[in-house]
Design a protein around this motif. Structure first.
Motif, PDB file in Angstrom:
ATOM      1  N   UNK A 215       0.690  -0.957   0.200  1.00 42.03           N
ATOM      2  CA  UNK A 215       0.429  -0.416   0.382  1.00 42.03           C
ATOM      3  C   UNK A 215       1.153   1.554   0.402  1.00 42.03           C
ATOM      4  N   UNK A 216       1.782   1.373  -0.854  1.00 38.33           N
ATOM      5  CA  UNK A 216       2.601   2.462  -1.215  1.00 38.33           C
ATOM      6  C   UNK A 216       3.128   3.086  -2.370  1.00 38.33           C
ATOM      7  N   UNK A 217       2.750   3.679  -2.827  1.00 36.81           N
ATOM      8  CA  UNK A 217       2.281   4.177  -4.413  1.00 36.81           C
ATOM      9  C   UNK A 217       2.572   5.537  -3.922  1.00 36.81           C
ATOM     10  N   UNK A 218       2.710   5.613  -5.849  1.00 34.07           N
ATOM     11  CA  UNK A 218       3.483   6.681  -5.412  1.00 34.07           C
ATOM     12  C   UNK A 218       2.761   8.295  -5.608  1.00 34.07           C
ATOM     13  N   UNK A 219       3.537   9.173  -5.081  1.00 35.27           N
ATOM     14  CA  UNK A 219       2.788   9.867  -4.244  1.00 35.27           C
ATOM     15  C   UNK A 219       3.798  11.658  -4.872  1.00 35.27           C
ATOM     16  N   UNK A 220       2.621  11.969  -5.580  1.00 36.99           N
ATOM     17  CA  UNK A 220       3.212  13.171  -6.201  1.00 36.99           C
ATOM     18  C   UNK A 220       3.125  14.425  -4.982  1.00 36.99           C
ATOM     19  N   UNK A 221       3.863  15.219  -4.860  1.00 38.46           N
ATOM     20  CA  UNK A 221       3.008  16.635  -4.025  1.00 38.46           C
ATOM     21  C   UNK A 221       3.819  17.957  -5.361  1.00 38.46           C
ATOM     22  N   UNK A 222       2.551  18.610  -5.894  1.00 43.19           N
ATOM     23  CA  UNK A 222       3.292  19.174  -6.699  1.00 43.19           C
ATOM     24  C   UNK A 222       4.021  21.046  -6.261  1.00 43.19           C
ATOM     25  N   UNK A 223       4.989  21.588  -6.243  1.00 40.48           N
ATOM     26  CA  UNK A 223       5.211  22.924  -6.272  1.00 40.48           C
ATOM     27  C   UNK A 223       4.305  23.504  -7.654  1.00 40.48           C
ATOM     28  N   UNK A 224       4.249  24.482  -7.484  1.00 48.99           N
ATOM     29  CA  UNK A 224       3.634  25.859  -8.776  1.00 48.99           C
ATOM     30  C   UNK A 224       5.325  26.519  -8.665  1.00 48.99           C
ATOM     31  N   UNK A 225       5.938  26.646  -9.787  1.00 50.19           N
ATOM     32  CA  UNK A 225       6.335  27.247 -10.488  1.00 50.19           C
ATOM     33  C   UNK A 225       6.942  28.612 -10.729  1.00 50.19           C
ATOM     34  N   UNK A 226       5.157  29.703 -10.095  1.00 48.79           N
ATOM     35  CA  UNK A 226       5.323  30.868 -10.532  1.00 48.79           C
ATOM     36  C   UNK A 226       4.995  31.372  -9.361  1.00 48.79           C
ATOM     37  N   UNK A 227       4.710  32.506  -9.620  1.00 48.75           N
ATOM     38  CA  UNK A 227       4.416  33.529  -8.527  1.00 48.75           C
ATOM     39  C   UNK A 227       3.278  33.893  -9.109  1.00 48.75           C
ATOM     40  N   UNK A 228       2.003  34.397  -7.927  1.00 47.95           N
ATOM     41  CA  UNK A 228       0.616  34.746  -7.956  1.00 47.95           C
ATOM     42  C   UNK A 228       0.207  35.831  -7.623  1.00 47.95           C
TER      43      UNK A 228
END
Length: 392
Positions: A215-228
Motif C-alpha cells: 500500500x505504498x504508491x507514487x505520491x506527488x506533491x506538486x510545487x507551483x513554479x510561478x508567483x501569483x
C-alpha cells in the motif's frame, strides 16, 4: 506553500490468459496475490481560479476552496535513477516496430470535475487501457508529473511534447505564458506514513509491485513554479467614488524552459527566462478584462482574476530592489489616464518574488489626481503584509 498531494496507486496484477508464446509477458504476481490495475487517487483537492485554466490550488478557505476542476496532468514513468522510459512488456509490442511501448510517456491524467462526488480517477481514464506491473518483480521505477495548461502549445495550437536533453539527464519543454497558466512539477516521493510501511532495504523497492502490495504508491506533491498576483482597487477617500479601472498591465518575462523530469530532482521547474512582454490582467476564463467602478470611501473592488508571473530573485552584487512594472488605466467618465508604478518585492520574502507565493496588490485610489500602491503578501503557505508606495 501548502502541499497538494496527488497519489498514483500502482497496484499488483494477476496472471492473465496471455503468455510469452503470443509475443508478450503476463503481469507478474507473487503467489496468492490478486489482480489489481493501476489507479490514480487524490488525497486533497485543488482549486482552479484563472483563465488558461489558471492558478491551481486555493488557500483552503470557504471563499477559496481546494477543488479539482478537470485539470490535465501529464505523467512519466522511468527505470529508477535514469531517464530510460519504462516499457510495458505486459502488452503486445508495436506490430510495425516490434518494440514494447512505454508505460507512461507524457500520458494525460484528467482530474475530476469540481462538482464530482469522488476523489479518485477511474481505472480506465488514461487511454482506456489498464496497466500492470511486468513479470520481473525486481523492477523499480521513478514517476514524474507536471501541469502546464496551454503554455506548451505551438503556433498552430498543437501540444509540444517534452524531449530528452543533450546530456540525457532530463526531459524539458519550452513554455510561453500570458499570466493565466499555473505551471507545476512533481516527482513521486515518500511521506512518513509511507516510510513507516516499509523497512530497511524495502525502501530501495520504491516504486514497484512490491511496494504497491504494501500500500505504498507514487505520491506527488506538486510545487507551483510561478508567483501569483491578485489585484484590488480601494477607494481611499470620497474623491475616488465613480472612478473606473479599465485596465491593469504588468511587464514580465514570458518564455522559459520547463524541466518536467530529471535524474536530479533539484533541476525540476523553470529556467532560462526571457522575452519580457506586457501581460494583461483578465477575468476568469476570459480573454478580456471587465472595467470596475469604485464606490464610497473604503470600498474594495476585485480586479480581474490574477496574474501568474515569473519569479524574480535578487542578482548577486545588485542592491537595486526587485520589481515588476505596473500600469493601471482609469477614467472618471470624461477623461482617462494611466498610473505607472512598480510592485516591489517584500522584505519578508528576502526582497524576492518567490515561486508558490500569492501577492495581493491593493491599488489605493485617492481621486482622479492621485493613486498609491500597497502590496500585501499572502503566500500559498504563510506570509505577511508589506506596504509599497504608501504615504509617509
Amino acid at each position: 506553500m501548502k502541499k497538494m498531494f496527488f497519489y498514483a496507486a500502482l497496484a499488483t496484477a494477476a496472471l492473465v490468459s496471455c503468455s510469452k508464446d503470443n509475443g508478450f509477458e503476463a503481469p507478474f504476481v507473487e503467489e496468492n496475490e490478486t489482480k489489481e490495475a493501476i489507479k490514480f487517487n487524490l488525497s486533497s483537492n485543488i482549486n482552479v481560479t484563472t483563465r488558461g485554466k489558471g492558478a491551481v490550488g486555493g488557500m483552503g478557505t470557504p471563499e477559496d476552496p481546494n477543488n479539482w476542476d478537470g485539470e490535465e496532468l501529464y505523467v512519466y514513468m522511468f527505470k529508477k535513477g535514469t531517464m530510460e522510459l519504462a516499457e510495458d512488456s505486459t502488452v503486445a509490442p508495436d506490430p510495425i516496430t516490434n518494440e514494447y511501448q512505454p508505460y507512461f510517456k507524457n500520458v494525460m491524467i484528467k482530474a475530476p470535475a469540481a462538482d464530482a462526488d469522488k476523489d479518485s480517477f477511474e481505472e480506465n481514464e488514461f487511454g482506456g487501457t489498464k496497466k500492470y506491473y511486468g513479470q520481473n518483480k525486481y523492477n523499480v521505477y521513478d514517476f514524474f508529473a507536471y501541469h502546464a495548461d496551454d503554455a506548451v502549445l505551438d503556433e498552430l495550437g498543437n501540444r509540444v511534447e517534452p524531449i530528452l536533453n543533450g546530456a540525457g539527464d532530463a526531459f524539458t519543454v519550452p513554455v510561453t505564458i500570458d499570466g493565466t497558466q499555473d505551471l507545476m512539477v512533481a516527482k513521486a516521493g515518500l511521506n512518513q506514513e509511507d516510510t513507516d510501511k516499509l523497512q530497511g532495504s524495502d525502501l530501495t523497492r520504491v516504486y514497484s509491485a512490491y511496494s504497491a502490495r504494501r500500500n505504498v504508491h507514487p505520491r506527488f506533491a506538486f510545487s507551483h513554479e510561478l508567483s501569483r498576483f491578485v489585484f484590488n482597487a480601494v477607494s481611499a477617500n470620497e474623491k475616488a467614488k465613480d472612478i473606473t479601472i479599465t485596465k491593469v498591465e504588468v511587464v514580465a518575462n514570458t518564455e522559459a524552459t520547463m524541466t518536467v523530469a530529471a535524474t536530479d530532482p533539484s533541476k525540476l521547474g523553470l529556467s532560462d527566462w526571457k522575452t519580457p512582454a506586457t501581460l494583461l490582467l483578465k477575468d476568469k476564463n476570459s480573454d478580456s478584462f471587465t472595467p470596475q467602478v469604485l464606490g464610497e470611501k473604503d470600498d474594495v473592488v476585485a480586479l480581474g482574476e490574477s496574474l501568474l508571473l515569473a519569479p524574480k530573485a535578487k542578482e548577486e552584487g545588485n542592491n537595486d530592489p526587485v520589481t515588476y512594472t505596473l500600469a493601471v488605466e482609469y477614467t472618471n467618465g470624461t477623461s482617462s489616464t494611466v498610473f505607472n508604478s512598480v510592485i516591489t518585492a517584500p522584505a519578508k520574502t528576502d526582497n524576492e518574488f518567490k515561486k508558490g507565493y500569492h501577492y495581493t496588490v491593493n491599488i489605493m485610489v485617492y481621486g482622479f489626481e492621485e493613486i498609491k500602491l500597497i502590496c500585501d503578501l499572502t503566500p500559498w503557505q504563510d506570509g505577511g503584509d508589506i506596504p509599497v508606495g504608501d504615504e509617509e
